[in-house]
Design a protein around this motif. Structure first.
Motif, short mmCIF file in Angstrom:
data_model
loop_
_atom_site.label_atom_id
_atom_site.label_comp_id
_atom_site.label_asym_id
_atom_site.label_seq_id
_atom_site.Cartn_x
_atom_site.Cartn_y
_atom_site.Cartn_z
N HIS A 38 2.72 -83.61 60.28
CA HIS A 38 3.79 -83.50 60.31
C HIS A 38 5.00 -83.57 58.64
O HIS A 38 6.02 -83.47 58.36
CB HIS A 38 5.03 -84.72 60.57
CG HIS A 38 5.24 -86.21 59.90
ND1 HIS A 38 3.65 -87.25 59.74
CD2 HIS A 38 6.12 -86.92 59.03
CE1 HIS A 38 4.51 -88.27 59.39
NE2 HIS A 38 5.23 -87.78 59.03
N GLN A 39 4.71 -83.67 57.50
CA GLN A 39 4.84 -83.61 56.03
C GLN A 39 4.35 -82.65 55.99
O GLN A 39 4.66 -82.66 54.34
CB GLN A 39 4.73 -84.94 55.05
CG GLN A 39 5.18 -86.35 55.72
CD GLN A 39 5.04 -87.98 54.70
OE1 GLN A 39 5.11 -87.17 54.25
NE2 GLN A 39 5.72 -88.68 55.79
N SER A 40 4.06 -81.99 56.49
CA SER A 40 3.25 -80.48 55.69
C SER A 40 4.12 -79.33 56.36
O SER A 40 5.57 -79.33 56.43
CB SER A 40 2.28 -80.55 56.40
OG SER A 40 2.08 -79.51 57.25
N ALA A 47 -0.92 -74.31 62.26
CA ALA A 47 -2.53 -74.46 62.17
C ALA A 47 -3.10 -75.49 63.42
O ALA A 47 -3.38 -75.78 64.09
CB ALA A 47 -2.98 -74.42 61.42
N VAL A 48 -2.37 -77.01 63.00
CA VAL A 48 -2.85 -77.83 64.21
C VAL A 48 -2.30 -77.65 66.20
O VAL A 48 -3.44 -78.26 66.15
CB VAL A 48 -1.88 -79.37 64.09
CG1 VAL A 48 -2.17 -79.97 65.41
CG2 VAL A 48 -2.28 -80.33 62.44
N ALA A 89 12.10 -84.86 63.62
CA ALA A 89 11.35 -83.89 65.14
C ALA A 89 11.65 -82.48 65.14
O ALA A 89 10.77 -82.11 66.39
CB ALA A 89 11.68 -84.89 65.89
N PRO A 90 13.06 -82.00 65.47
CA PRO A 90 13.76 -80.79 65.72
C PRO A 90 12.76 -79.59 65.01
O PRO A 90 12.70 -78.97 65.68
CB PRO A 90 15.15 -80.86 65.07
CG PRO A 90 15.16 -82.25 65.18
CD PRO A 90 14.20 -82.94 64.75
N PHE A 91 12.63 -80.13 63.96
CA PHE A 91 11.13 -79.14 62.94
C PHE A 91 10.37 -78.37 63.68
O PHE A 91 9.65 -77.37 63.89
CB PHE A 91 11.30 -78.85 60.99
CG PHE A 91 10.16 -78.29 60.50
CD1 PHE A 91 10.65 -77.19 60.53
CD2 PHE A 91 9.34 -79.29 60.48
CE1 PHE A 91 10.22 -75.69 59.72
CE2 PHE A 91 8.69 -77.93 59.56
CZ PHE A 91 9.04 -77.10 59.13
N VAL A 92 10.09 -80.22 63.93
CA VAL A 92 8.51 -80.32 64.85
C VAL A 92 7.86 -79.25 65.91
O VAL A 92 7.79 -78.35 66.28
CB VAL A 92 7.62 -81.55 64.71
CG1 VAL A 92 6.28 -81.15 64.78
CG2 VAL A 92 7.26 -81.77 63.51
N GLN A 93 9.41 -79.41 66.64
CA GLN A 93 9.87 -79.15 68.24
C GLN A 93 9.44 -77.84 68.31
O GLN A 93 8.70 -77.25 68.71
CB GLN A 93 10.26 -80.41 68.66
CG GLN A 93 10.41 -79.41 70.42
CD GLN A 93 11.78 -80.44 70.88
OE1 GLN A 93 12.79 -80.79 70.58
NE2 GLN A 93 11.62 -81.15 72.06
N GLY A 134 -2.04 -79.51 54.08
CA GLY A 134 -3.30 -81.09 53.95
C GLY A 134 -4.14 -81.24 54.32
O GLY A 134 -4.67 -81.95 54.47
N ASN A 135 -4.52 -80.21 55.27
CA ASN A 135 -5.85 -80.04 56.55
C ASN A 135 -6.16 -78.85 56.45
O ASN A 135 -6.66 -77.81 56.05
CB ASN A 135 -5.48 -80.20 57.85
CG ASN A 135 -4.44 -81.45 58.06
OD1 ASN A 135 -5.18 -82.47 57.64
ND2 ASN A 135 -3.90 -80.96 59.27
N ALA A 136 -8.16 -78.86 56.50
CA ALA A 136 -8.54 -77.56 56.63
C ALA A 136 -8.81 -78.10 57.98
O ALA A 136 -9.78 -78.42 58.42
CB ALA A 136 -10.09 -78.41 55.28
N PHE A 137 -9.49 -76.40 58.21
CA PHE A 137 -9.47 -75.87 59.23
C PHE A 137 -10.50 -75.54 59.55
O PHE A 137 -11.59 -74.77 58.44
CB PHE A 137 -8.25 -75.51 60.13
CG PHE A 137 -7.26 -75.88 60.44
CD1 PHE A 137 -6.57 -76.30 61.35
CD2 PHE A 137 -6.70 -76.49 59.01
CE1 PHE A 137 -5.54 -77.03 61.24
CE2 PHE A 137 -5.39 -76.68 59.11
CZ PHE A 137 -5.21 -77.58 60.16
#
Length: 160
Positions: A38-40, A47-48, A89-93, A134-137
């Motif tokens: 959420h902070q990315s 990607a998530v 939340a709206p941005f993520v949604q 912030g994540n490696a996939f």
């Protein structure tokens, strides 16, 4: 199950399509993306979400978004119970709705796994495809098929 018609927008531009998404899927996807990234960036969120959808399509995981997100020890603790910030939340949604409507991160491919980018695992079956938000996939492969055994340099700004 309720369905929602969602007009998709991103980067200040209205997309040309609207999608009908299942309200439960949207809630579960939003929560997974929020608590995992959420902070990315939007790229990290998509990607998530792409990993969630890859798992839904895999016979190795539950075949629903909520089934994948609530699977024990797979996502952030409290993913379905913690409170989300009304500001974020709206941005993520929006990103969650876009993924449910078919958007995927273009570098995810078949990846079904990720971890915090700074983590270094000692396994020889992790083929990294992208680092973002912030994540490696990564994909799990036979060791001899791994050509990218460590996280790649972070990239942002790929998704809409």
């Amino acid at each position: 199950m309720a369905a929602l018609a969602v007009g998709l927008s991103g980067c200040g531009k209205l997309r040309k399509r609207a999608a009908v998404v299942n309200a439960d899927d949207l809630a579960c996807m939003t929560r997974a993306m929020y608590f995992e990234s959420h902070q990315s960036s939007r790229d990290g969120l998509v990607a998530v979400g792409s990993v969630v959808m890859n798992r839904v399509e895999s016979p190795d995981f539950p075949n629903t978004v909520c089934g994948v997100v609530t699977q024990k020890n797979q996502f952030a603790p409290g993913v379905m119970t913690k409170e989300m910030s009304p500001r974020h939340a709206p941005f993520v949604q929006e990103a969650a709705a876009a993924v449910l409507a078919g958007e995927r991160h273009p570098r995810i491919g078949n990846a079904r796994f990720f971890h915090v980018a700074s983590y270094r695992a000692g396994y020889d079956n992790m083929h990294y495809v992208v680092t973002t938000g912030g994540n490696a996939f990564y994909e799990k492969r036979r060791p001899e098929a791994v050509t990218q055994p460590s996280p790649v340099a972070a990239t942002e700004g790929i998704t809409g």
